[in-house]
Design an enzyme around this catalytic site. Structure first.
Site: not given
Length: 316
Positions: A33-35, A165, A224, A226, A229, A256-257
């Protein structure tokens, strides 16, 4: 507490074979989960993070809670819901380069979260409140929870970090764009991906996207891009901080997280924005080398070694 975040974590099933999921017979069970990925990323780097959520009163929910607690994340504000199940999702490994995700989260325990689940005193003691654009997409009560959390943070001078997200499967594009822009207008720091920026503004030039995000009011925007950078933008300066080369990407989900955790860690350590972005790039790159959402999140010594010698074996 250094950072407080909140949102849904689900049980992740990954097939042990590649190809269409209909032919997969065996799966491994993990959590993602992202968080919570973000919170675990921070604790691995030596910081204190708290996660607010709901899980079902079922064996999978109990296993998840035990796992996240075991990663040194404070779960004291997580509630057990005996009326709704823990959400699930599956990764479909169609090929070595194509990964698809299918969610089974409608009506989940976390989608029942609401503003009453927030503890004002708990949030007020954090340095940062991290918000993901996934949470307001889960339900109207989750959206209200997000707006309430932002108000609490503002009242107590807690800085808001917002990672859009974007999840198009969860809501209409029109509503997603409206809500993401609304939350961005309250954030102190915004961490969009390039594609998310294009979605939100319809602009394709990275520098113009940075300017548009800054106009929303944050002090820092990190865009971001990819493997290239990430750009950072402030009122005083902007710069592209190069990414790290990864020759063998095993699993890009969760990168990403990891970036967000690495970047926030840099801020907590008092680094310059450029050095914090470099740290985010490094953590994101390391995450892609390992299968799973959190399994590749590095510890402090791994990050430092990778930044200083990115071409060496990092014992993964």
């Amino acid at each position: 507490m250094d950072v407080v975040t909140f949102g849904e974590t689900m049980v992740l099933f990954t097939p042990e074979s590649t190809g269409l999921m209909r032919y997969a017979n065996n799966y491994t069970r993990k959590f993602g989960g992202a968080e919570s990925n973000y919170a675990i990323g921070l604790t691995r780097l030596g910081h204190k993070a708290g996660w607010i959520s709901r899980v079902g009163d079922d064996e999978l929910g109990k296993a998840m809670l035990s796992f996240i607690r075991g990663e040194a994340v404070d779960v004291s504000r997580v509630k057990i819901d005996n009326t709704a199940p823990t959400g699930l999702y599956f990764k479909e490994l169609r090929s070595s380069t194509e990964i698809r995700v299918e969610y089974y989260r409608k009506g989940s325990a976390a989608s029942q979260m609401n503003k009453a689940d927030l503890d004002e005193d708990y949030i007020s003691k954090a340095m940062y409140l991290h918000i993901s654009g996934i949470t307001p997409a889960l339900s109207e009560s989750c959206y209200e929870m997000v707006t309430k959390a932002i108000k609490i943070a503002k009242q107590h001078a807690v800085k808001v970090i917002f990672d859009p997200n974007l999840r198009k499967k969860l809501w209409s594009e029109e509503k997603a764009r409206k809500v993401l822009l609304e939350i961005a207008s309250y954030a102190d720091i915004i961490l969009p991906g390039y594609d998310e920026g294009v979605f939100m503004y319809g602009e394709k030039d990275p520098n113009k996207l940075g300017e548009l995000f800054l106009q929303q009011g944050p002090s820092i925007v990190v865009l971001k891009v990819g493997a290239k950078g990430a750009y950072y933008f402030t009122k005083e300066e902007s710069k592209l901080v190069p990414g790290f080369t990864v020759n063998n990407v095993v699993d890009p989900v969760g990168a990403g997280d990891g970036f967000a955790a690495g970047f926030t860690s840099g801020l907590l350590k008092g680094f310059s924005i450029e050095k914090a972005v470099q740290r985010g790039n490094a953590v994101g790159a390391l995450v892609t080398m390992v299968s799973g959402d959190v399994e590749g999140l590095p510890e402090e010594h791994e990050v430092e070694r990778f930044i200083n010698s990115p071409t060496e074996d990092v014992s993964r």
